[in-house]
Write a protein that holds these residues in place. Structure first.
Motif, PDB file in Angstrom:
ATOM      1  N   GLY A  61     -43.559 -21.500  26.585  1.00 45.79           N
ATOM      2  CA  GLY A  61     -42.933 -21.708  25.281  1.00 45.79           C
ATOM      3  C   GLY A  61     -43.515 -20.797  24.216  1.00 45.79           C
ATOM      4  O   GLY A  61     -42.793 -20.262  23.377  1.00 45.79           O
ATOM      5  N   ARG A  62     -44.813 -20.630  24.245  1.00 40.96           N
ATOM      6  CA  ARG A  62     -45.458 -19.724  23.275  1.00 40.96           C
ATOM      7  C   ARG A  62     -45.010 -18.283  23.507  1.00 40.96           C
ATOM      8  O   ARG A  62     -44.796 -17.527  22.554  1.00 40.96           O
ATOM      9  CB  ARG A  62     -46.968 -19.843  23.363  1.00 40.96           C
ATOM     10  N   ARG A  65     -41.376 -17.980  22.177  1.00 41.14           N
ATOM     11  CA  ARG A  65     -41.348 -17.923  20.710  1.00 41.14           C
ATOM     12  C   ARG A  65     -41.808 -16.548  20.204  1.00 41.14           C
ATOM     13  O   ARG A  65     -41.171 -15.941  19.346  1.00 41.14           O
ATOM     14  CB  ARG A  65     -42.211 -19.016  20.102  1.00 41.14           C
ATOM     15  N   ASP A  69     -39.485 -14.003  18.236  1.00 37.74           N
ATOM     16  CA  ASP A  69     -39.879 -13.635  16.870  1.00 37.74           C
ATOM     17  C   ASP A  69     -39.957 -12.114  16.739  1.00 37.74           C
ATOM     18  O   ASP A  69     -39.547 -11.554  15.711  1.00 37.74           O
ATOM     19  CB  ASP A  69     -41.222 -14.262  16.502  1.00 37.74           C
ATOM     20  N   ARG A  72     -36.461 -10.738  16.546  1.00 33.13           N
ATOM     21  CA  ARG A  72     -35.926 -10.945  15.195  1.00 33.13           C
ATOM     22  C   ARG A  72     -36.485  -9.904  14.234  1.00 33.13           C
ATOM     23  O   ARG A  72     -35.749  -9.300  13.456  1.00 33.13           O
ATOM     24  CB  ARG A  72     -36.260 -12.353  14.699  1.00 33.13           C
ATOM     25  N   TRP A  88     -34.875 -22.485  26.177  1.00 33.58           N
ATOM     26  CA  TRP A  88     -35.774 -22.587  25.028  1.00 33.58           C
ATOM     27  C   TRP A  88     -34.980 -22.429  23.734  1.00 33.58           C
ATOM     28  O   TRP A  88     -35.178 -23.185  22.783  1.00 33.58           O
ATOM     29  CB  TRP A  88     -36.888 -21.539  25.133  1.00 33.58           C
ATOM     30  N   ILE A  89     -34.062 -21.467  23.719  1.00 33.81           N
ATOM     31  CA  ILE A  89     -33.223 -21.270  22.535  1.00 33.81           C
ATOM     32  C   ILE A  89     -32.369 -22.521  22.289  1.00 33.81           C
ATOM     33  O   ILE A  89     -32.228 -22.962  21.145  1.00 33.81           O
ATOM     34  CB  ILE A  89     -32.341 -20.010  22.682  1.00 33.81           C
ATOM     35  N   LYS A  91     -33.087 -25.529  22.868  1.00 29.88           N
ATOM     36  CA  LYS A  91     -33.943 -26.587  22.316  1.00 29.88           C
ATOM     37  C   LYS A  91     -34.456 -26.258  20.917  1.00 29.88           C
ATOM     38  O   LYS A  91     -35.022 -27.123  20.250  1.00 29.88           O
ATOM     39  CB  LYS A  91     -35.141 -26.817  23.239  1.00 29.88           C
ATOM     40  N   HIS A  92     -34.306 -25.010  20.499  1.00 33.28           N
ATOM     41  CA  HIS A  92     -34.778 -24.556  19.188  1.00 33.28           C
ATOM     42  C   HIS A  92     -33.608 -23.863  18.479  1.00 33.28           C
ATOM     43  O   HIS A  92     -33.530 -22.629  18.449  1.00 33.28           O
ATOM     44  CB  HIS A  92     -35.978 -23.609  19.344  1.00 33.28           C
ATOM     45  N   PRO A  93     -32.689 -24.639  17.919  1.00 36.06           N
ATOM     46  CA  PRO A  93     -31.446 -24.087  17.365  1.00 36.06           C
ATOM     47  C   PRO A  93     -31.643 -23.053  16.259  1.00 36.06           C
ATOM     48  O   PRO A  93     -30.727 -22.281  15.968  1.00 36.06           O
ATOM     49  CB  PRO A  93     -30.672 -25.303  16.872  1.00 36.06           C
ATOM     50  N   ASP A  94     -32.830 -23.015  15.645  1.00 33.06           N
ATOM     51  CA  ASP A  94     -33.055 -22.007  14.615  1.00 33.06           C
ATOM     52  C   ASP A  94     -33.182 -20.604  15.224  1.00 33.06           C
ATOM     53  O   ASP A  94     -33.294 -19.624  14.482  1.00 33.06           O
ATOM     54  CB  ASP A  94     -34.277 -22.355  13.758  1.00 33.06           C
ATOM     55  N   TYR A  95     -33.106 -20.489  16.544  1.00 32.93           N
ATOM     56  CA  TYR A  95     -33.138 -19.184  17.206  1.00 32.93           C
ATOM     57  C   TYR A  95     -31.770 -18.777  17.756  1.00 32.93           C
ATOM     58  O   TYR A  95     -31.600 -17.649  18.221  1.00 32.93           O
ATOM     59  CB  TYR A  95     -34.177 -19.176  18.339  1.00 32.93           C
TER      60      TYR A  95
END
Length: 110
Positions: A61-62, A65, A69, A72, A88-89, A91-95
């Motif tokens: 996960g790290r 991310r 990042d 981005r 992972w994306i 589960k993390h909708p801000d991505y």
């Protein structure tokens, strides 16, 4: 979870590596592409792996991310062909915004 870890882009190996101390604990392989399907500059994540010796410590996960990042920051569109990165994306909708709008359905991120 290890306190000391480092995620680095290793472009000559086409992957991000996560290191714990001096050991490579895992990696996320990618392919860079230019203007395919009108998406602009893209990074396609293909495969993510963490060594069994480091399993269950949250390193994947790290790694995800940090790689996302960096994508981005570099203004790269993300194509998550790798099931781990795609999950992972999800589960993390801000991505999700990293995946081009017209391609999200292909990755079940619509």
């Amino acid at each position: 979870m290890p306190d000391q870890f480092d995620v680095t882009d290793v472009p000559e190996r086409h992957r991000y590596e996560i290191r714990v101390g001096d050991q490579v604990a895992g990696f996320a392989e990618y392919a860079l592409r230019s203007d395919r399907h009108g998406d602009g500059e893209t990074i396609a994540f293909i495969h993510t792996e963490v060594d069994d010796a480091f399993a269950g410590q949250g390193l994947a996960g790290r790694l995800a991310r940090a790689a996302l990042d960096d994508a981005r920051a570099r203004k790269l569109a993300v194509l998550p062909f790798c099931p781990f990165i795609r999950g992972w994306i999800a589960k993390h909708p801000d991505y999700v915004d990293l995946v081009p709008t017209g391609r999200r359905e292909q990755f079940d991120l619509a």
